[in-house]
Design a protein around this motif. Sequence first.
Motif, PDB file in Angstrom:
ATOM      1  N   ALA A  21       0.808  -1.131   0.010  1.00 34.85           N
ATOM      2  CA  ALA A  21      -0.032   0.048   0.009  1.00 34.85           C
ATOM      3  C   ALA A  21       0.984   1.209  -0.146  1.00 34.85           C
ATOM      4  O   ALA A  21       0.586   2.399  -0.731  1.00 34.85           O
ATOM      5  CB  ALA A  21      -0.839   0.042   1.271  1.00 34.85           C
ATOM      6  N   THR A  25       1.118   3.847  -3.188  1.00 29.70           N
ATOM      7  CA  THR A  25       0.665   5.132  -3.291  1.00 29.70           C
ATOM      8  C   THR A  25       1.649   6.131  -3.392  1.00 29.70           C
ATOM      9  O   THR A  25       1.548   7.330  -4.005  1.00 29.70           O
ATOM     10  CB  THR A  25       0.066   5.459  -1.661  1.00 29.70           C
ATOM     11  OG1 THR A  25      -1.015   4.361  -1.375  1.00 29.70           O
ATOM     12  CG2 THR A  25      -0.422   6.839  -1.639  1.00 29.70           C
ATOM     13  N   THR A 120      -5.198   4.033   4.076  1.00 32.32           N
ATOM     14  CA  THR A 120      -4.293   2.972   4.297  1.00 32.32           C
ATOM     15  C   THR A 120      -4.256   2.348   5.538  1.00 32.32           C
ATOM     16  O   THR A 120      -4.138   1.096   5.585  1.00 32.32           O
ATOM     17  CB  THR A 120      -2.777   3.251   3.993  1.00 32.32           C
ATOM     18  OG1 THR A 120      -2.718   4.016   2.657  1.00 32.32           O
ATOM     19  CG2 THR A 120      -1.908   2.460   4.063  1.00 32.32           C
ATOM     20  N   GLU A 124      -5.308  -1.487   5.587  1.00 34.99           N
ATOM     21  CA  GLU A 124      -4.415  -2.534   5.955  1.00 34.99           C
ATOM     22  C   GLU A 124      -4.561  -3.085   7.079  1.00 34.99           C
ATOM     23  O   GLU A 124      -3.620  -4.122   7.506  1.00 34.99           O
ATOM     24  CB  GLU A 124      -2.943  -1.918   5.949  1.00 34.99           C
ATOM     25  CG  GLU A 124      -2.668  -1.267   4.640  1.00 34.99           C
ATOM     26  CD  GLU A 124      -2.314  -2.464   3.673  1.00 34.99           C
ATOM     27  OE1 GLU A 124      -1.105  -2.973   3.734  1.00 34.99           O
ATOM     28  OE2 GLU A 124      -2.824  -2.756   2.653  1.00 34.99           O
TER      29      GLU A 124
END
Length: 217
Positions: A21, A25, A120, A124
Motif C-alpha cells: 500500500a 501510493t 491505508t 491494511e
Amino acid sequence: MSLEMIAAVAGLAVLDMLSPAVAATTMYVLLRRRSGAFGLLTTYLGTVAVAYFLLGAGLMFGLSTWFDAVGETTIRWGQAVLGAALLVGSWWVPTERKPDRGVDSRPLGRRRMVVLGLGTWVVEFGTALPFFGAVAMMLSADVPIGQWVPVLAGYVAIMIAPGLLIFAGWRLAGDTVRGRLEQRSAKLATGSRAWLPWLVGIAGFLVLRDAVAHLLD
C-alpha cells in the motif's frame, strides 16, 4: 526488553514493510505530481505513521491493566493460539485482487493525502497482522513505557520506509525511472498477492515461537 524480543519485533516490522500500500501510493503520487511531491508524501507517510503509532499506544495502554489481571501464563497461551491461528490460516489467505478500475483524475492535495493515509491505515488492518503480533509480544512481556514507545516509533518508521526510499530514488534518478515506476505501479495494482500468505505465515511463526519459548522457560 531483551535483544531477542527487539529482533523479533524488528523482523515483524520488516514483514509489515512488504505490504504494497505505501509503495503503491508513493508511486502514484510521484507519477501524478512532478512538483510538490515531497510535501504530499510527507503528509501521507506521516499520517500512516501517526495512525499506527496511536493505535499501538492505545492497545498498550488499554489492554495492559486487563493483561495484569489475567496473568502471564494465560496471556502466553493466548499468544500461542494467535500465532498458531495465523500460521494455519495463511494457507487460506486469498492471493488475487481485483484489477484497477481506471486512472483517478481527482486533484492531489494535503487534505487528500491525509485521507489516503487514513485509508491505508483502515484497509491494511487485514494485512497488518505483524503489527498486532508485535504489540501482543510487548504486552505479554509487560514492557515498560520507556522501552515500548521508542520500539513502536521505530516499528512505524520501518513500515513507511519503502515510501521514503522510492522518493529518494526518484530524486536521484529523475525521469529516467519513470517507465519502471509505471510498470511497477501497474503490477502492484493488478498483480498477484502471492506475498500475503507468506507474510501472515511468518508473522504467525514468530508470534508462536515467542509464546512457546516463554511457556517452556
